[in-house]
Scaffold this motif. Structure first.
Motif, mmCIF file in Angstrom:
data_model
loop_
_atom_site.group_PDB
_atom_site.id
_atom_site.type_symbol
_atom_site.label_atom_id
_atom_site.label_comp_id
_atom_site.label_asym_id
_atom_site.label_seq_id
_atom_site.Cartn_x
_atom_site.Cartn_y
_atom_site.Cartn_z
ATOM 1 N N PRO A 56 24.796 64.715 25.470
ATOM 2 C CA PRO A 56 26.041 64.271 25.628
ATOM 3 C C PRO A 56 26.574 63.387 23.913
ATOM 4 C CG PRO A 56 25.247 63.785 27.658
ATOM 5 C CD PRO A 56 24.187 64.186 26.718
ATOM 6 N N ALA A 57 25.517 62.550 23.686
ATOM 7 C CA ALA A 57 25.758 61.923 22.233
ATOM 8 C C ALA A 57 25.718 62.959 21.436
ATOM 9 C CB ALA A 57 24.846 60.832 22.115
ATOM 10 N N LEU A 58 25.021 64.025 21.288
ATOM 11 C CA LEU A 58 24.889 64.821 20.204
ATOM 12 C C LEU A 58 26.129 65.822 20.057
ATOM 13 C CD1 LEU A 58 21.255 66.061 20.520
ATOM 14 C CD2 LEU A 58 21.969 64.647 18.479
ATOM 15 N N ARG A 59 26.620 66.069 21.399
ATOM 16 C CA ARG A 59 27.789 66.748 21.545
ATOM 17 C C ARG A 59 29.008 66.080 21.039
ATOM 18 N NH1 ARG A 59 25.420 69.131 26.244
ATOM 19 N NH2 ARG A 59 26.439 67.526 27.543
ATOM 20 N N ALA A 60 29.112 64.994 21.229
ATOM 21 C CA ALA A 60 30.328 63.994 20.891
ATOM 22 C C ALA A 60 30.151 63.964 19.319
ATOM 23 C CB ALA A 60 30.059 62.625 21.395
ATOM 24 N N ILE A 61 29.084 63.941 18.718
ATOM 25 C CA ILE A 61 29.023 63.834 17.224
ATOM 26 C C ILE A 61 29.459 65.241 16.688
ATOM 27 C CG2 ILE A 61 27.501 63.601 15.375
ATOM 28 C CD1 ILE A 61 25.763 61.636 16.889
ATOM 29 N N GLU A 63 31.434 67.582 18.004
ATOM 30 C CA GLU A 63 33.184 67.354 18.020
ATOM 31 C C GLU A 63 33.662 66.788 17.227
ATOM 32 O OE1 GLU A 63 33.307 66.693 22.021
ATOM 33 O OE2 GLU A 63 32.777 68.872 22.842
ATOM 34 N N ARG A 64 33.119 65.546 16.850
ATOM 35 C CA ARG A 64 33.855 64.379 15.891
ATOM 36 C C ARG A 64 33.988 65.041 14.757
ATOM 37 N NH1 ARG A 64 30.363 59.676 16.195
ATOM 38 N NH2 ARG A 64 30.942 59.830 18.290
ATOM 39 N N HIS A 65 33.043 65.915 14.456
ATOM 40 C CA HIS A 65 32.809 66.176 12.811
ATOM 41 C C HIS A 65 32.774 67.703 12.622
ATOM 42 C CE1 HIS A 65 31.669 62.153 11.326
ATOM 43 N NE2 HIS A 65 30.832 62.204 12.335
ATOM 44 N N GLY A 66 33.526 68.283 13.581
ATOM 45 C CA GLY A 66 33.786 69.818 13.392
ATOM 46 C C GLY A 66 32.629 70.942 13.403
ATOM 47 N N LEU A 67 31.611 70.268 13.907
ATOM 48 C CA LEU A 67 30.513 71.146 14.300
ATOM 49 C C LEU A 67 30.682 71.760 15.557
ATOM 50 C CD1 LEU A 67 27.592 68.940 12.941
ATOM 51 C CD2 LEU A 67 28.736 70.692 11.734
ATOM 52 N N ASP A 68 29.755 72.690 15.885
ATOM 53 C CA ASP A 68 29.892 73.520 17.326
ATOM 54 C C ASP A 68 29.051 72.746 18.266
ATOM 55 O OD1 ASP A 68 29.369 75.231 19.408
ATOM 56 O OD2 ASP A 68 29.864 76.826 18.101
ATOM 57 N N PRO A 69 29.492 72.215 19.269
ATOM 58 C CA PRO A 69 28.996 71.279 20.227
ATOM 59 C C PRO A 69 27.934 72.097 21.028
ATOM 60 C CG PRO A 69 31.357 71.965 21.077
ATOM 61 C CD PRO A 69 31.075 72.433 19.551
ATOM 62 N N VAL A 70 27.660 73.385 21.049
ATOM 63 C CA VAL A 70 26.828 74.092 21.700
ATOM 64 C C VAL A 70 25.660 74.620 20.500
ATOM 65 C CG1 VAL A 70 26.233 76.191 23.085
ATOM 66 C CG2 VAL A 70 28.515 74.661 23.537
ATOM 67 N N ALA A 71 26.632 75.558 19.711
ATOM 68 C CA ALA A 71 25.374 75.970 18.699
ATOM 69 C C ALA A 71 24.918 75.105 17.650
ATOM 70 C CB ALA A 71 26.151 77.084 18.107
ATOM 71 N N ASP A 72 25.437 73.905 17.456
ATOM 72 C CA ASP A 72 24.690 73.075 16.583
ATOM 73 C C ASP A 72 24.351 71.761 17.086
ATOM 74 O OD1 ASP A 72 25.875 74.735 14.470
ATOM 75 O OD2 ASP A 72 27.559 73.683 14.241
ATOM 76 N N VAL A 73 23.754 72.012 18.398
ATOM 77 C CA VAL A 73 23.273 70.984 19.147
ATOM 78 C C VAL A 73 22.072 71.196 20.030
ATOM 79 C CG1 VAL A 73 23.565 69.472 21.078
ATOM 80 C CG2 VAL A 73 25.453 69.493 19.446
ATOM 81 N N ALA A 74 20.981 70.631 19.706
ATOM 82 C CA ALA A 74 19.735 71.017 20.368
ATOM 83 C C ALA A 74 18.960 69.674 21.016
ATOM 84 C CB ALA A 74 18.794 71.847 19.507
ATOM 85 N N THR A 75 18.297 69.956 22.253
ATOM 86 C CA THR A 75 17.421 68.793 22.566
ATOM 87 C C THR A 75 15.804 69.302 22.816
ATOM 88 O OG1 THR A 75 17.664 69.479 24.843
ATOM 89 C CG2 THR A 75 19.199 67.712 23.827
ATOM 90 N N ASP A 76 15.579 70.458 22.481
ATOM 91 C CA ASP A 76 14.179 71.229 22.554
ATOM 92 C C ASP A 76 13.665 71.312 21.187
ATOM 93 O OD1 ASP A 76 11.874 72.694 22.983
ATOM 94 O OD2 ASP A 76 12.380 73.596 24.386
ATOM 95 N N LEU A 77 12.801 70.466 20.706
ATOM 96 C CA LEU A 77 12.239 70.272 19.357
ATOM 97 C C LEU A 77 11.409 71.686 19.081
ATOM 98 C CD1 LEU A 77 11.319 69.393 16.644
ATOM 99 C CD2 LEU A 77 9.419 68.197 17.615
ATOM 100 N N ASP A 78 10.706 72.061 20.168
ATOM 101 C CA ASP A 78 9.555 73.287 19.901
ATOM 102 C C ASP A 78 10.604 74.554 19.731
ATOM 103 O OD1 ASP A 78 7.486 71.893 20.048
ATOM 104 O OD2 ASP A 78 7.267 72.113 22.429
#
Length: 388
Positions: A56-61, A63-78
């Motif tokens: 949720p925090a990553l998606r908020a960032i 959205e705040r800066h014009g990035l894609d809240p789905v394609a530009d967010v990830a929680t799985d390092l591998d």
């Protein structure tokens, strides 16, 4: 004009440094200015991929800066490291979490860039540097203070021979970090827990290593005293805890050529100086006092003749006897983190020269490790030269 996209995984994008300095002030600022000009009509366009544990925090960032809240967010390092579209892995996590993630990224063939310290201990830092060299990936460590106007001016004075033979360097760094009970602390609570990689020696000695190394010469020995002045603090939820990491470090470094550097670092000191960090450099021909932004000098020919007389009040304004040095950077100051990011991106894209690599990061870890050992043993320790 040709746009060259570079996908950059930013791990730790919700943290103070990862978000403000690296994402907003560096990568997004480069995008806001139309990308990084590579010459010959090519422009590098950084594409951040926000990586962390709190979706949720990553998606908020995003959205705040014009990035894609789905394609530009990830929680799985591998999964991120298995993605062939990701070119660079950047790490701004806590120190304890960094080595394993960097090792995975290198094994996946990603170019890596990291905050410092790169590892909690020298063995881990050297292992990463050797792994990156063997893998043939580009690698770097953040050494931000080298790119600030005050230290760039100081470097210019050194290179011009202004000081003549340099005798000594004296540094004062620090400010009062609130305990967290009456006023919120300006630093996260993990900074004061040794088990989480906290401590001012671990945090600041890597900085002092690269500043001293780049401006004056390699550190040859260290004698340090570290301590915890404020043993009780309050965390982000208002709960008291015992500070187990040092909040002050007092050190004497001997450099190649006999230069002596004394640097005090403290999160338990109130500021009575022009900037939060200042360095005074004294040489036979002249002296300088530099902060992160300003620099003033006093040449041998203009040095006054102070006379010691403890029975009379001082009437001279000693600070007024120094001359400011103009900042001669033709491009102006666009931020030290951004400046180094641009150099690293050019290094990755074009293979331009780069010396702030993981071995340089290992030297910083080494100095912190030896500083703590020096304090524990109560003696001066040599600083061996590192190599891969």
């Amino acid at each position: 004009m040709t746009r060259r996209t570079m996908r950059i995984a930013v791990n730790g994008a919700t943290g103070r440094m990862g978000y403000r300095q690296h994402l907003v002030n560096s990568l997004l600022a480069i995008r806001a200015d139309g990308g990084l000009d590579l010459g010959d009509g090519d422009v590098l366009w950084p594409e951040p991929l926000l990586l962390g544990r709190r979706a949720p925090a990553l998606r908020a960032i995003a959205e705040r800066h014009g990035l894609d809240p789905v394609a530009d967010v990830a929680t799985d390092l591998d999964a991120v490291l298995a993605d062939d579209s990701v070119d660079v892995y950047f790490d701004a996590q806590t120190t304890a979490a960094r080595p394993d993630a960097l090792a995975k990224a290198i094994a996946a063939g990603k170019h890596v860039y990291a905050e410092k310290p790169v590892a909690p201990d020298l063995a881990g830092a050297l292992a990463l540097a050797r792994q990156a060299e063997a893998a043939g990936v580009r690698h770097g460590v953040v050494q931000d203070k080298l790119f600030l106007p005050g230290l760039r001016t100081l470097k210019r004075l050194v290179d011009s021979g202004f000081f003549g033979r340099i005798l000594s360097v004296r540094g004062e760094f620090g400010y009062w970090v609130f305990e967290g009970d009456q006023q919120p602390a300006q630093r996260p609570s993990w900074n004061y827990r040794a088990a989480d990689g906290g401590g001012i020696a671990v945090d600041m000695f890597p900085h002092w290593e690269y500043v001293l190394h780049e401006l004056f010469g390699p550190v040859r020995s260290v004698q340090a005293h570290v301590t915890t002045h404020v043993p009780r603090r309050w965390d982000e939820r208002g709960r008291p805890y015992q500070a187990t990491a040092d909040d002050a470090a007092y050190a004497v470094f001997e450099l190649a050529g006999g230069i002596v550097a004394q640097i005090n670092s403290s999160w338990a000191v109130r500021v009575h100086r022009a900037e939060l960090v200042e360095f005074q450099v004294d040489g036979v021909e002249g002296s300088a006092v530099a902060g992160l932004h300003g620099c003033r000098v006093q040449h041998r020919a203009t040095t006054p003749r102070p006379v010691w007389d403890p029975d009379r009040p001082v009437t001279e304004d000693f600070r007024a006897q120094w001359q400011p040095v103009p900042d001669q950077d033709p491009d102006g100051h666009r931020g030290c983190f951004r400046t180094q990011w641009e150099l690293f991106l050019r290094h990755v894209a074009l293979g331009e020269p780069w010396r702030w690599d993981l071995l340089a990061g290992a030297r910083g870890v080494q100095l912190a490790e030896l500083g703590l050992a020096s304090s524990a043993q109560g003696r001066r320790l040599p600083v061996p030269e590192l190599s891969l």
